[in-house]
Design an enzyme around this catalytic site. Structure first.
Site, PDB file in Angstrom:
ATOM      1  N   SER A  13      -1.266   8.546  -3.293  1.00  0.00           N
ATOM      2  CA  SER A  13      -0.110   9.426  -3.538  1.00  0.00           C
ATOM      3  C   SER A  13       0.777   8.876  -4.657  1.00  0.00           C
ATOM      4  O   SER A  13       1.372   9.644  -5.419  1.00  0.00           O
ATOM      5  CB  SER A  13       0.702   9.670  -2.261  1.00  0.00           C
ATOM      6  N   ASN A 107       3.245  -3.699  -9.541  1.00  0.00           N
ATOM      7  CA  ASN A 107       2.822  -3.282  -8.201  1.00  0.00           C
ATOM      8  C   ASN A 107       3.972  -2.597  -7.499  1.00  0.00           C
ATOM      9  O   ASN A 107       5.135  -2.910  -7.756  1.00  0.00           O
ATOM     10  CB  ASN A 107       2.411  -4.530  -7.399  1.00  0.00           C
ATOM     11  N   HIS A 109       5.581  -1.815  -3.690  1.00  0.00           N
ATOM     12  CA  HIS A 109       5.502  -2.340  -2.328  1.00  0.00           C
ATOM     13  C   HIS A 109       6.556  -1.639  -1.458  1.00  0.00           C
ATOM     14  O   HIS A 109       7.695  -1.467  -1.894  1.00  0.00           O
ATOM     15  CB  HIS A 109       5.740  -3.857  -2.348  1.00  0.00           C
TER      16      HIS A 109
HETATM   17  C1  GAR Z   1       2.226   2.667  -0.527  1.00  0.00           C
HETATM   18  O1  GAR Z   1       3.196   2.777   0.486  1.00  0.00           O
HETATM   19  C2  GAR Z   1       2.363   1.346  -1.246  1.00  0.00           C
HETATM   20  O2  GAR Z   1       3.691   0.937  -1.416  1.00  0.00           O
HETATM   21  C3  GAR Z   1       1.636   0.426  -0.299  1.00  0.00           C
HETATM   22  O3  GAR Z   1       0.502   1.157   0.103  1.00  0.00           O
HETATM   23  C4  GAR Z   1       0.827   2.544   0.080  1.00  0.00           C
HETATM   24  C5  GAR Z   1      -0.207   3.248  -0.751  1.00  0.00           C
HETATM   25  O4  GAR Z   1      -0.029   4.633  -0.680  1.00  0.00           O
HETATM   26  N1  GAR Z   1       1.279  -0.798  -0.914  1.00  0.00           N
HETATM   27  C6  GAR Z   1       1.297  -1.976  -0.291  1.00  0.00           C
HETATM   28  O5  GAR Z   1       1.601  -2.102   0.877  1.00  0.00           O
HETATM   29  C7  GAR Z   1       0.908  -3.149  -1.154  1.00  0.00           C
HETATM   30  N2  GAR Z   1       1.286  -4.377  -0.537  1.00  0.00           N
HETATM   31  P1  GAR Z   1      -0.707   5.577  -1.727  1.00  0.00           P
HETATM   32  O6  GAR Z   1      -2.187   5.180  -1.778  1.00  0.00           O
HETATM   33  O7  GAR Z   1      -0.510   6.957  -1.166  1.00  0.00           O
HETATM   34  O8  GAR Z   1      -0.030   5.374  -3.034  1.00  0.00           O
END
Ligand code: GAR
Length: 200
Positions: A13, A107, A109
């Protein structure tokens, strides 16, 4: 124009938020390639729907992390990537990737770092009982979510929040925050001074 290489492991997303911002010309950047370490990452489909090159690179095809990251770097270079965006990429970037893209990997987070790094940040925040959490975009170093912070956005943690409710409140902020950080980078506005990122 900045060429983005977006690394994902799942839903994508945040990738979609970057694609939309690029298509609407809100950021002077385009997504040159999307790379996933998981074959079934939904983000690969999202990218292909937008006619963006989407590549699954299987870590098991390589002998160790360095070789795997060399494979990633080869693909990034092939697409002239000059900013690497980790967007739900669930691996810690290693030396090969970091040295190949020095100060050019960011990145996102789902917490206000340095609180709650690593996995399940939203669960960690709920269990700790904080009243405010949020999202962070930071430069990537060899630690886990430890690099210099570019931008952050806070959200309240409310009574009755579940992991899902808090995660979606944070995610809405992530989708605004990641394009903003990319915009600053692409406009050449970010200067790293030690641990601090100056937005010029
Ligand atoms: C997001 O919430 C991102 O911040 C997190 O994974 C999710 C990915 O969502 N990342 C971490 O936790 C990294 N440490 P997405 O695939 O829908 O973008």
């Amino acid at each position: 124009m900045t060429n983005l290489g977006v690394l994902i492991s799942g839903r994508g997303s945040n990738l979609e938020a970057l694609i939309n911002a690029s298509n609407k010309k809100e950021i002077p950047a385009k997504i040159a390639v999307v790379i996933s370490d998981k074959s079934d990452a939904f983000g690969l489909e999202r990218a292909r729907k937008h006619n963006i090159e989407a590549v699954y690179i299987n870590p098991d095809d390589f002998k160790g992390k360095d070789a795997y990251e060399q494979g990633i770097v080869k693909t990034l270079k092939k697409h002239n990537v000059n900013l690497v965006c980790l967007a739900g990429y669930m691996r810690i970037a290693g030396k090969v990737l970091i040295d190949s893209y020095k100060s050019k990997i960011i990145n996102i987070h789902p917490s206000l770092l340095p609180a709650f790094p690593g996995l399940n940040a939203q669960k960690q925040a709920l269990e700790h009982g904080v009243k405010i959490s949020g999202a962070t975009v930071h430069f990537v170093d060899e630690g886990c979510d430890t690099g210099p912070i570019i931008v952050q956005s806070a959200v309240p943690v409310l009574a009755g929040d579940t992991i899902e409710i808090l995660s979606s409140r944070i995610l809405a902020e992530e989708h605004k925050l990641y394009p903003l950080a990319v915009k600053y980078f692409a406009e050449g506005k970010l200067k790293i001074e030690g641990r601090r990122v100056i937005i010029q």
